[in-house]
Design an enzyme around this catalytic site. Structure first.
Site, mmCIF file in Angstrom:
data_model
loop_
_atom_site.group_PDB
_atom_site.id
_atom_site.type_symbol
_atom_site.label_atom_id
_atom_site.label_comp_id
_atom_site.label_asym_id
_atom_site.label_seq_id
_atom_site.Cartn_x
_atom_site.Cartn_y
_atom_site.Cartn_z
ATOM 1 N N MET A 270 -23.655 81.119 -41.093
ATOM 2 C CA MET A 270 -23.357 80.024 -40.159
ATOM 3 C C MET A 270 -24.691 79.498 -39.621
ATOM 4 S SD MET A 270 -21.293 78.332 -37.936
ATOM 5 C CE MET A 270 -21.598 77.533 -36.358
ATOM 6 N N CYS B 274 -18.494 70.766 -40.166
ATOM 7 C CA CYS B 274 -17.832 72.076 -40.131
ATOM 8 C C CYS B 274 -16.714 72.234 -41.162
ATOM 9 C CB CYS B 274 -17.223 72.353 -38.746
ATOM 10 S SG CYS B 274 -18.255 71.806 -37.373
ATOM 11 N N HIS C 32 -23.722 82.529 -54.161
ATOM 12 C CA HIS C 32 -23.789 81.059 -54.077
ATOM 13 C C HIS C 32 -24.792 80.578 -55.132
ATOM 14 C CE1 HIS C 32 -24.236 76.998 -52.595
ATOM 15 N NE2 HIS C 32 -23.218 77.182 -51.770
ATOM 16 N N CYS D 236 -16.898 74.208 -44.652
ATOM 17 C CA CYS D 236 -16.830 75.679 -44.726
ATOM 18 C C CYS D 236 -15.530 76.224 -44.148
ATOM 19 C CB CYS D 236 -17.993 76.302 -43.965
ATOM 20 S SG CYS D 236 -19.569 76.058 -44.788
ATOM 21 N N HIS D 237 -15.030 75.583 -43.069
ATOM 22 C CA HIS D 237 -13.901 76.181 -42.344
ATOM 23 C C HIS D 237 -12.555 75.546 -42.680
ATOM 24 C CE1 HIS D 237 -16.686 78.501 -39.836
ATOM 25 N NE2 HIS D 237 -17.437 77.410 -39.816
ATOM 26 N N HIS E 109 -15.867 78.555 -55.409
ATOM 27 C CA HIS E 109 -16.770 77.543 -54.862
ATOM 28 C C HIS E 109 -17.566 76.891 -55.994
ATOM 29 C CE1 HIS E 109 -18.723 75.697 -51.408
ATOM 30 N NE2 HIS E 109 -19.870 75.882 -52.025
HETATM 31 FE FE1 DHE Z 1 -22.473 72.024 -51.484
HETATM 32 C C1 DHE Z 1 -22.451 71.977 -54.937
HETATM 33 C C2 DHE Z 1 -19.141 72.497 -51.469
HETATM 34 C C3 DHE Z 1 -22.622 72.550 -48.123
HETATM 35 C C4 DHE Z 1 -25.693 70.923 -51.435
HETATM 36 N N1 DHE Z 1 -21.064 72.240 -52.947
HETATM 37 C C5 DHE Z 1 -21.251 72.188 -54.303
HETATM 38 C C6 DHE Z 1 -19.982 72.365 -54.967
HETATM 39 C C7 DHE Z 1 -19.039 72.493 -53.983
HETATM 40 C C8 DHE Z 1 -19.720 72.413 -52.710
HETATM 41 C C9 DHE Z 1 -17.566 72.684 -54.171
HETATM 42 C C10 DHE Z 1 -19.758 72.394 -56.478
HETATM 43 C C11 DHE Z 1 -19.548 71.013 -57.016
HETATM 44 C C12 DHE Z 1 -19.406 70.981 -58.533
HETATM 45 O O1 DHE Z 1 -20.216 71.623 -59.226
HETATM 46 O O2 DHE Z 1 -18.488 70.317 -59.033
HETATM 47 N N2 DHE Z 1 -21.130 72.516 -50.051
HETATM 48 C C13 DHE Z 1 -19.807 72.642 -50.259
HETATM 49 C C14 DHE Z 1 -19.157 72.969 -49.028
HETATM 50 O O3 DHE Z 1 -17.912 73.069 -48.842
HETATM 51 C C15 DHE Z 1 -20.199 73.252 -48.025
HETATM 52 C C16 DHE Z 1 -20.296 74.763 -47.874
HETATM 53 C C17 DHE Z 1 -19.961 72.712 -46.634
HETATM 54 C C18 DHE Z 1 -19.823 71.233 -46.501
HETATM 55 O O4 DHE Z 1 -19.549 70.787 -45.394
HETATM 56 O O5 DHE Z 1 -19.984 70.496 -47.458
HETATM 57 C C19 DHE Z 1 -21.421 72.718 -48.739
HETATM 58 N N3 DHE Z 1 -23.923 71.803 -50.021
HETATM 59 C C20 DHE Z 1 -23.765 72.045 -48.722
HETATM 60 C C21 DHE Z 1 -24.942 71.708 -47.976
HETATM 61 O O6 DHE Z 1 -25.078 71.777 -46.703
HETATM 62 C C22 DHE Z 1 -25.994 71.320 -48.936
HETATM 63 C C23 DHE Z 1 -27.031 72.429 -48.968
HETATM 64 C C24 DHE Z 1 -26.742 70.040 -48.611
HETATM 65 C C25 DHE Z 1 -25.955 68.785 -48.750
HETATM 66 O O7 DHE Z 1 -26.447 67.874 -49.412
HETATM 67 O O8 DHE Z 1 -24.871 68.702 -48.214
HETATM 68 C C26 DHE Z 1 -25.181 71.311 -50.227
HETATM 69 N N4 DHE Z 1 -23.825 71.558 -52.922
HETATM 70 C C27 DHE Z 1 -25.084 71.091 -52.679
HETATM 71 C C28 DHE Z 1 -25.728 70.818 -53.950
HETATM 72 C C29 DHE Z 1 -24.807 71.132 -54.954
HETATM 73 C C30 DHE Z 1 -23.611 71.585 -54.278
HETATM 74 C C31 DHE Z 1 -27.158 70.320 -54.106
HETATM 75 C C32 DHE Z 1 -24.989 71.017 -56.465
HETATM 76 C C33 DHE Z 1 -25.795 72.123 -56.997
HETATM 77 C C34 DHE Z 1 -26.002 71.990 -58.467
HETATM 78 O O9 DHE Z 1 -27.076 72.395 -58.925
HETATM 79 O O10 DHE Z 1 -25.105 71.520 -59.183
#
Ligand code: DHE
Length: 512
Positions: free
Chosen positions: A58, A17, A336, A20-21, A294
């Site tokens: 959510m 959680c 996103h 996001c929160h 983000h």
């Molecule tokens: Fe991500 C990128 C934050 C949930 C998969 N994610 C990012 C980035 C941030 C971020 C800040 C950019 C990084 C960068 O480029 O330097 N993500 C968050 C969260 O805060 C969030 C919403 C909740 C959490 O608890 O983490 C979150 N993200 C997820 C997932 O649930 C995902 C779908 C599956 C997982 O593996 O956790 C997920 N996030 C990704 C991926 C990228 C990403 C695959 C990179 C994408 C890319 O093409 O560069």
């Protein structure tokens, strides 16, 4: 609430959680969950939201958490949040380990793998990454990492992969070893999402930088062994003029035209251009944009960086050459992009695309102020996506296709499918393909979310992860980009919850 139940809920909150929160629950991509708000909603309503999710992005937790866990979580988020401890140079240095010293590493590539086409794949729930040989589609090796690695990024040379766990554990992997392994490791915080390297000429492989959610700060490290060199706090005043105790570091990207990183601070809405040419006398240019920054990516020229201020429904555009905000574009709900997708629109010229968590559209923004001035930093078109709940779009300079997922859409069929457009013929409308069905996996309760398109080095294959429950069989589906037909399905009991995939060459050169 019993001590055990509280501890278990705190762990679930952190793992599922806080992203996001927020640790202090002040809200960002997700709503503010401080007791003043949660107690108003009450136990029964909170349990319902946790069970079923909402249309606003959510997710439903009934396939991951038990009824008792959901009940406890609903109670836990009505209690005052605990403030976690700080994590400074002392703690970082104590966690830092050089497993193979730079002088003891291979002097040349010791394996025969085509490194440019290797994919670093996050195995989210097993705390590992898989290196997959993109030519043979075979798992090369699986490496133990931090919890739920978020992203993999490459050194400028393409030799080292840096992976950051949600728990702040950063691992550096050497692709020249016969079998790649971790050569240095450090814990940079308690909660983190981003890592990047220095890519400007003369600084190749010199520094690494990682951003943390908690404590809110970024740390610059020696790129060769991860020795922590400098920590910079991001706490401060938001673009609205209010103090925020938890402004988290979201995406970080390295410029190729200057010795600079673009560091996006989520809650303050400030974009930092950090000049790493003299880290003892660090210069930061602070650009005001919009709150809840983000993820984002470069435009095709790599001069402009476009970053989603997701809960503000905006995309901020930074001109990294002039060090200024070039635009702040209003979009539909919760853009996103991942890193977004660049292509030449038949009518509007060069555009950058993002999909949305909160709307079933793919937004196209004009990115060519020189030759298409009227369209620059404006929404030029909105294409229909098959659902909201989208996380990533992708294309490749050699492809005619634009792909978008919708893994967080509440309906199973939509979450398992992707949309694909012919970018030369956008009026034709999209094709919607159920990727999960192509993997031909056994039926299970969990939704088999199709997530994150990533191209191979040549740009003729596009890879999707099937992201289901931790104990469910999973797969990576490789699509032939031209025919849009399945080319290979990578299945292995060791592929546990694959999510992000990072092709070495495309990540090294920011190709998307
Ligand atoms: Fe991500 C990128 C934050 C949930 C998969 N994610 C990012 C980035 C941030 C971020 C800040 C950019 C990084 C960068 O480029 O330097 N993500 C968050 C969260 O805060 C969030 C919403 C909740 C959490 O608890 O983490 C979150 N993200 C997820 C997932 O649930 C995902 C779908 C599956 C997982 O593996 O956790 C997920 N996030 C990704 C991926 C990228 C990403 C695959 C990179 C994408 C890319 O093409 O560069």
């Amino acid at each position: 609430m019993s001590k055990d139940a509280k501890e278990a809920s705190a762990k679930i909150y952190f793992e599922r959680c806080a992203g996001c929160h927020g640790v202090l629950r002040k809200g960002a991509t997700g709503k503010n969950l401080e007791p003043a708000n949660t107690t108003k909603l009450g136990q029964a309503r909170l349990e319902k939201i946790l069970t079923n999710g909402t249309d606003g992005g959510m997710v439903n937790f009934d396939d991951i958490l038990t009824k008792d866990e959901i009940k406890n979580m609903a109670t836990y988020i009505q209690m005052t949040p605990d403030v976690p401890p700080e994590w400074g140079i002392k703690e970082m240095t104590a966690s830092w380990k050089v497993v193979v010293k730079p002088e003891d590493r291979p002097k040349k590539q010791l394996n025969k793998v085509n490194l440019k086409n290797v994919f670093s794949v996050t195995l989210r729930d097993s705390g590992e990454i898989a290196l997959i040989d993109g030519d043979t589609k075979k798992i090369w090796t699986i490496i133990k990492t931090g919890y739920a690695v978020h992203i993999s990024r490459l050194s400028a040379s393409g030799r080292f992969v840096y992976v950051i766990g949600r728990d702040g554990k950063l691992d550096m992997i050497d692709l020249w070893m016969e079998t790649p392994a971790v050569v240095a490791t450090i814990k940079i915080g308690m909660d983190a999402r981003s890592v990047e390297t220095s890519k400007f000429k003369g600084f190749e492989d010199k520094y690494a930088v990682a951003g943390s959610y908690w404590p809110p700060q970024y740390v610059i490290m020696d790129g060769a062994d991860l020795k922590p060199l400098k920590i910079v706090s991001t706490r401060g005043i938001t673009v609205d003029g209010e103090y925020h105790p938890e402004p988290r570091v979201a995406s970080i990207v390295a410029s190729m035209i200057k010795p600079e990183w673009v560091i996006n601070i989520k809650e303050t809405g400030l974009i930092k251009l950090v000049d790493y040419s003299d880290i003892k006398n660090l210069k930061e240019t602070t650009i005001e944009s919009a709150k809840f920054l983000h993820d984002g990516g470069w435009d095709a020229s790599k001069r402009y960086f476009l970053v989603a201020a997701n809960a503000s429904n905006k995309v901020a555009v930074v001109d990294t050459k002039d060090g200024k905000l070039a635009g702040l574009v209003d979009t539909k709900s919760k853009p996103h992009p991942g890193r977004g997708a660049n292509f030449v629109h038949p009518k509007f010229g060069p555009v950058w695309a993002t999909s949305h968590l909160g709307a079933d559209v793919i937004t196209l923004i004009g990115t060519d102020p020189a030759k298409h001035k009227d369209q620059a930093w404006k929404v030029v078109a909105e294409l229909k996506n098959h659902g909201a709940g989208s996380l990533f779009v992708k294309t490749h300079p050699k492809s005619n296709n634009l792909w978008a997922d919708a893994p967080l859409f509440p309906e199973k069929d939509m979450a398992e499918s992707v949309t694909v457009y012919d970018i030369k013929n956008l009026d034709k409308g999209p094709e919607v393909i159920n990727i999960a069905k192509l993997a031909d996996l056994p039926e299970t309760k969990a939704v088999k979310r199709a997530v994150q398109a990533e191209y191979n080095e040549k740009g003729d294959e596009v890879w999707f992860s099937i992201w289901a429950g931790k104990t469910d069989p999973s797969a990576i589906v490789v699509m032939d980009d031209k025919t849009r037909k399945v080319k290979a399905v990578i299945k292995d009991p060791k592929l546990i919850t694959p999510t992000g995939k990072f092709n070495v060459y495309n990540t090294q050169h920011d190709i998307y």
